[in-house]
Every structure is written in structure tokens, then in C-alpha cells.
Design an enzyme around this catalytic site. Structure first.
Site, PDB file in Angstrom:
ATOM      1  N   ARG A   1      -5.368  -2.255   8.623  1.00  0.00           N
ATOM      2  CA  ARG A   1      -6.515  -3.040   8.138  1.00  0.00           C
ATOM      3  C   ARG A   1      -6.188  -4.088   7.146  1.00  0.00           C
ATOM      4  NH1 ARG A   1      -7.669   2.440   6.464  1.00  0.00           N
ATOM      5  NH2 ARG A   1      -7.060   2.446   4.284  1.00  0.00           N
TER       6      ARG A   1
ATOM      7  N   SER B   1      -8.286  -5.144   4.557  1.00  0.00           N
ATOM      8  CA  SER B   1      -9.093  -4.609   3.174  1.00  0.00           C
ATOM      9  C   SER B   1      -9.390  -6.263   2.472  1.00  0.00           C
ATOM     10  CB  SER B   1      -7.846  -3.753   2.590  1.00  0.00           C
ATOM     11  OG  SER B   1      -7.665  -2.636   3.062  1.00  0.00           O
TER      12      SER B   1
ATOM     13  N   ASP C   1       0.871  -1.247  -0.245  1.00  0.00           N
ATOM     14  CA  ASP C   1       0.108  -0.041  -0.029  1.00  0.00           C
ATOM     15  C   ASP C   1       0.950   1.240  -0.009  1.00  0.00           C
ATOM     16  OD1 ASP C   1      -2.236   1.427   0.044  1.00  0.00           O
ATOM     17  OD2 ASP C   1      -2.574   1.133   2.261  1.00  0.00           O
TER      18      ASP C   1
ATOM     19  N   ASN D   1     -10.741  -3.194  -6.248  1.00  0.00           N
ATOM     20  CA  ASN D   1      -9.785  -2.009  -7.226  1.00  0.00           C
ATOM     21  C   ASN D   1     -10.500  -1.556  -8.517  1.00  0.00           C
ATOM     22  OD1 ASN D   1      -6.355  -3.262  -6.162  1.00  0.00           O
ATOM     23  ND2 ASN D   1      -8.044  -1.589  -5.273  1.00  0.00           N
ATOM     24  N   TRP D   2     -11.394  -2.466  -9.093  1.00  0.00           N
ATOM     25  CA  TRP D   2     -12.143  -2.108 -10.452  1.00  0.00           C
ATOM     26  C   TRP D   2     -12.962  -0.700 -10.113  1.00  0.00           C
ATOM     27  CZ3 TRP D   2     -10.751  -4.888 -14.188  1.00  0.00           C
ATOM     28  CH2 TRP D   2     -10.243  -6.169 -14.058  1.00  0.00           C
TER      29      TRP D   2
ATOM     30  N   ARG E   1       1.871  -5.151   6.283  1.00  0.00           N
ATOM     31  CA  ARG E   1       0.952  -4.211   5.449  1.00  0.00           C
ATOM     32  C   ARG E   1       2.025  -2.625   5.397  1.00  0.00           C
ATOM     33  NH1 ARG E   1      -5.206  -2.603   4.264  1.00  0.00           N
ATOM     34  NH2 ARG E   1      -4.693  -0.832   2.961  1.00  0.00           N
TER      35      ARG E   1
ATOM     36  N   ARG F   1       0.278   7.696  -2.712  1.00  0.00           N
ATOM     37  CA  ARG F   1       0.848   8.530  -1.657  1.00  0.00           C
ATOM     38  C   ARG F   1       2.319   9.088  -1.834  1.00  0.00           C
ATOM     39  NH1 ARG F   1      -1.379   5.731   3.400  1.00  0.00           N
ATOM     40  NH2 ARG F   1      -2.054   4.341   1.706  1.00  0.00           N
TER      41      ARG F   1
ATOM     42  N   ASN G   1       1.639   3.296  -2.888  1.00  0.00           N
ATOM     43  CA  ASN G   1       2.086   3.732  -4.166  1.00  0.00           C
ATOM     44  C   ASN G   1       1.479   5.222  -4.518  1.00  0.00           C
ATOM     45  OD1 ASN G   1       3.059   1.250  -4.470  1.00  0.00           O
ATOM     46  ND2 ASN G   1       1.617   0.571  -5.971  1.00  0.00           N
TER      47      ASN G   1
ATOM     48  N   SER H   1     -10.474  -7.448  -5.855  1.00  0.00           N
ATOM     49  CA  SER H   1     -11.886  -7.333  -6.607  1.00  0.00           C
ATOM     50  C   SER H   1     -12.571  -6.011  -6.413  1.00  0.00           C
ATOM     51  CB  SER H   1     -12.752  -8.428  -6.069  1.00  0.00           C
ATOM     52  OG  SER H   1     -12.487  -8.818  -4.651  1.00  0.00           O
TER      53      SER H   1
HETATM   54  C1  FPP Z   1      -1.685   0.211  -3.443  1.00  0.00           C
HETATM   55  O1  FPP Z   1      -1.200   1.807  -3.526  1.00  0.00           O
HETATM   56  C2  FPP Z   1      -1.288  -0.471  -4.349  1.00  0.00           C
HETATM   57  C3  FPP Z   1      -2.108  -1.114  -5.239  1.00  0.00           C
HETATM   58  C4  FPP Z   1      -3.643  -0.927  -5.474  1.00  0.00           C
HETATM   59  C5  FPP Z   1      -1.540  -2.035  -6.241  1.00  0.00           C
HETATM   60  C6  FPP Z   1      -0.427  -2.626  -6.090  1.00  0.00           C
HETATM   61  C7  FPP Z   1       0.212  -2.852  -7.248  1.00  0.00           C
HETATM   62  C8  FPP Z   1       1.515  -2.950  -7.595  1.00  0.00           C
HETATM   63  C9  FPP Z   1       2.684  -2.614  -6.453  1.00  0.00           C
HETATM   64  C10 FPP Z   1       2.073  -2.764  -9.055  1.00  0.00           C
HETATM   65  C11 FPP Z   1       1.624  -4.140  -9.566  1.00  0.00           C
HETATM   66  C12 FPP Z   1       2.199  -5.322  -9.054  1.00  0.00           C
HETATM   67  C13 FPP Z   1       2.757  -6.320  -9.742  1.00  0.00           C
HETATM   68  C14 FPP Z   1       3.024  -7.626  -9.134  1.00  0.00           C
HETATM   69  C15 FPP Z   1       3.032  -6.237 -11.208  1.00  0.00           C
HETATM   70  P1  FPP Z   1      -2.496   2.778  -3.527  1.00  0.00           P
HETATM   71  O2  FPP Z   1      -2.644   3.108  -5.050  1.00  0.00           O
HETATM   72  O3  FPP Z   1      -3.537   2.164  -2.870  1.00  0.00           O
HETATM   73  O4  FPP Z   1      -1.745   3.927  -2.754  1.00  0.00           O
HETATM   74  P2  FPP Z   1      -2.510   5.197  -1.797  1.00  0.00           P
HETATM   75  O5  FPP Z   1      -3.311   4.333  -0.949  1.00  0.00           O
HETATM   76  O6  FPP Z   1      -1.464   5.775  -1.450  1.00  0.00           O
HETATM   77  O7  FPP Z   1      -3.189   5.787  -2.895  1.00  0.00           O
END
Ligand code: FPP
Length: 228
Positions: free
Chosen positions: A182, A184, A17, A65-66, A176, A21, A19, A63
């Protein structure tokens, strides 16, 4: 079961989690955060065998994330395509066996084909990399319970035998990143006796050293499985 001295976690799962931020803190588009997230995955997969882990399970796409904007879903799917294409030879070289958990047959047909090919070509690997794609734990448990019922006996064991993870070692440690505390909808059943480590590091900054710290933390814990 009573007390059990713990040392090495065999099955580790990670909710990757932060990416988004990570990217916004740097004024970058979220897509770059996901790209850097893939880099973090790549580094970890290289080191997993040396860390004594038998199975690493990663929550890559839930599921739920869509519900994200279409552009972001497309970015994630394209990253998946690229990742499989570029890293498959390395998986094979590193003795990694890919496994996919979740309703992955519902992904785009070209991704399904790529995954089927990757599963076949890594089938001889020793270290399992289980990637959760289109995964939801409540849905998994409901489907497993329905299958157990259809087979005539609903018990904890028969449900467990129908989960995606039935052939994986029991989950020892769930990590996490990003400071959220959490689950999720990830591995709810499998986490029953797992140790949990929550770290503030955002996923793109998570390194094999961070995972080693979580493993060291795990090694200090005394697992009781409800006993004393
Ligand atoms: C959470 O960050 C991450 C994800 C929803 C996707 C995880 C995917 C990857 C690390 C890349 C793809 C993986 C592979 C194996 C190719 P977020 O976007 O929820 O971050 P945020 O909570 O800070 O917005």
C-alpha cells in the site's frame, strides 16, 4: 506519450517499512529497529550516486506517525537529530544535496534549525536526498490545489507546480519494504505513472544490493503512460 524504452530510474522513492517487526523478531526494543533503519539509510545514501539515481526520496516520518506512542516519536526525532549531526559531513563529501518535503516547519524548533543549516550547507550537491518529514500526500495535494486556485487556474499542471516535489525529476520507481502493499499517503500524485516494487525484506535488512535489484526490475518494465 506512447511507449518509452526505460533503463535507468532517475527518481526513486522508498517507503521504509518493517523496523518494528525486525526488532520484535529479534526480541529487541522497537527503538533498536529504528536505529538499524538509520544504518540502512546511511549505506544507501553512500551508494546512490554510483547507482545512477539523481534523486532518492525517503519516507522517514508521516503526518500520521504522531499517533505513535510518545516515547517512539521521541526516539524517531532523536534519531533524526543524531543522523543530521553525524552524517552532514558525509553528505557534503558525497555530493549529496538534502531536500525536505512535508510540513517540516512544524517539527521541534531545534530540528528545524538543524535542517535549515543542513539544507544550506548541502545546497551545492549533485545527488538529491529528499527526506519526507511530517509528510502527508493528501494534505500536500489539498494545499497545492488551494494555492493553484488562489493563483486563478486549477489544472493538473498548476497543482503539480505547487507540490513539494515541483523541482524534482518525475518519480520513476516507488519501493516499499516489509511485504506491505500500500502507499500509506506517500507521493499519491507523483506515483501516477511510477513503477512499483514491493519487497518482503524488512527495512533494517535492506541493502544497496536490494535497491539495485529493484532498479534492474524497473529497467525490464515497459512504461506506457496510458498509451499502448
Ligand atoms: C517503519 O517501520 C519506519 C518508520 C515509521 C520510520 C522510518 C524511519 C527510519 C528508517 C529512521 C529514521 C530515518 C532517518 C532518515 C533518520 P515501522 O516502525 O512501521 O515498522 P513495523 O511496521 O514493523 O512496526
Amino acid at each position: 506519450m506512447g511507449e518509452e524504452a526505460t533503463s535507468q530510474a532517475k527518481h526513486v522513492a522508498i517507503i521504509m517499512d518493517g523496523n518494528g517487526r525486525w526488532a520484535s523478531a529479534k526480541g529487541l526494543p522497537r527503538a533498536i529497529g529504528h536505529q538499524r533503519g538509520v544504518e540502512a539509510v546511511r549505506k544507501l545514501v553512500r551508494d546512490v550516486g554510483q547507482m545512477g539515481i539523481e534523486c532518492l526520496t525517503l519516507y522517514a516520518f508521516s503526518s500520521e506517525n504522531w499517533k505513535r506512542p510518545e516515547e517512539e516519536v521521541d526516539d524517531l526525532m532523536n534519531l533524526m537529530r543524531k543522523f543530521i549531526k553525524s552524517d552532514l559531513p558525509e553528505f557534503i563529501a558525497n555530493d549529496v544535496r538534502l531536500k525536505i518535503i512535508g510540513d517540516w516547519q512544524g517539527l521541534a524548533p531545534d530540528i528545524v534549525t538543524m535542517l535549515e543549516d543542513a539544507l544550506e550547507r548541502t545546497a551545492g550537491g549533485k545527488y538529491i536526498l529528499a527526506v519526507a518529514l511530517n509528510y502527508g500526500s493528501q494534505q500536500e495535494i489539498a494545499a497545492a490545489a488551494a494555492r493553484a486556485a488562489a493563483a486563478g487556474e486549477v489544472t493538473a499542471d498548476t497543482i503539480a507546480a505547487h507540490l513539494y516535489t515541483a523541482d524534482l525529476p518525475p518519480l520513476d520507481l516507488l519501493v516499499r519494504t516489509s511485504g506491505e502493499v500500500r502507499l500509506s499517503n506517500f507521493l499519491l500524485w507523483q506515483s501516477a505513472y511510477a513503477e512499483m516494487v514491493f519487497v518482503d525484506t524488512l527495512w533494517p535488512d535492506f541493502t544497496p544490493d536490494h535497491l539495485q535489484q529493484a532498479l534492474d526490475d524497473f529497467a525490464q518494465r515497459e512504461r506506457r503512460y496510458g498509451g499502448r
